[in-house]
Design a protein around this motif. Structure first.
Motif: not given
Length: 248
Positions: A45-48, A51, A72-75
């Motif tokens: 369930k990682s936001s990465f 990505c 911390r964040q990746c787009e």
């Protein structure tokens, strides 16, 4: 004390570390090469998820603390999926990524290298990956300060008639009077090397490549990389097996 900052970057390598993390080597427009950890990136369930892929062009939010950098964040800006799905493209893109990883120290901004990488990744997706990678590698060597001299003798500066001896340690060709006895660097190689060093990857156009000259320049490139890095690249070993299937 922590510091949070944003970068535009190309992901050079991504590898697993710890029980659920990923270690990423990236080259950013603003700060050059950076090694950063993405904690928990391998959790379902990682936001990465999906990505942090090698060769992706991304926007990142990084945090710097005493232990180093973490993501911390990746787009994703452009995923370059084709470079990971087709083996020849993946192998030659990995070569370019490894050259940058080995030649550039961390936190040394080099916008010219970043822009070159952006254009090279696009070329590797659309053009012959072997030709694109070898041309890119020669340009990267030049940007790192190792541009070869192949029109004048590196010892005395006099003009050299090709074929001539190419002395890797000296950085180029040598005339017979300065010890250049083995005339192995040809006019065909010189013409192709000029084409590679001046190639505009953003608008490469169409051109033909002599197979023998390409093979010779690829061999010379490998020798130059070993000399300057004092080791052989891991990707180079794989490429030699990849180009000659069935050999040991």
């Amino acid at each position: 004390m922590t510091q949070e900052y944003s970068v535009e970057a190309i992901l050079l390598t991504v590898r697993d570390c710890g029980t659920a993390d990923r270690m990423v080597t990236l080259f950013s427009r603003q700060y050059g090469k950076i090694a950063a950890v993405a904690f928990g990136a391998r959790r379902p369930k990682s936001s990465f998820a999906g990505c942090l892929q090698p060769f992706s062009h991304v926007d990142l939010l990084l945090v710097r603390n005493r232990g180093g950098e973490c993501i911390r964040q990746c787009e994703i800006i452009r995923g370059h999926r084709k470079l990971r799905e087709e083996l020849p493209r993946m192998v030659y893109t990995a070569l370019v990524a490894e050259i940058v990883t080995e030649l550039w120290p961390e936190h040394q901004p080099d916008p010219e290298v970043f822009e070159l990488l952006l254009d090279v990744l696009s070329a590797l997706e659309e053009r012959n990956p072997r030709v694109a990678a070898i041309a890119a590698a020669w340009q990267l060597l030049a940007l790192a300060g190792f541009a070869p001299e192949y029109r004048r003798c590196v010892a005395c500066g006099s003009g050299v008639s090709l074929p001539a001896h190419f002395n890797i340690g000296a950085g180029g060709v040598m005339c017979p009077a300065c010890g250049g006895s083995q005339a192995s660097f040809t006019e065909g190689q010189a013409d192709l090397l000029t084409k590679f060093l001046t190639l505009d990857f953003r608008n490469p156009g169409r051109f033909t490549v002599n197979a023998a000259a390409l093979a010779d320049l690829e061999k010379l490139l490998g020798q130059c990389l070993v000399y300057h890095l004092e080791k052989e690249l891991k990707t180079w070993n794989f490429i030699r097996r990849f180009e000659r299937p069935g050999t040991g």
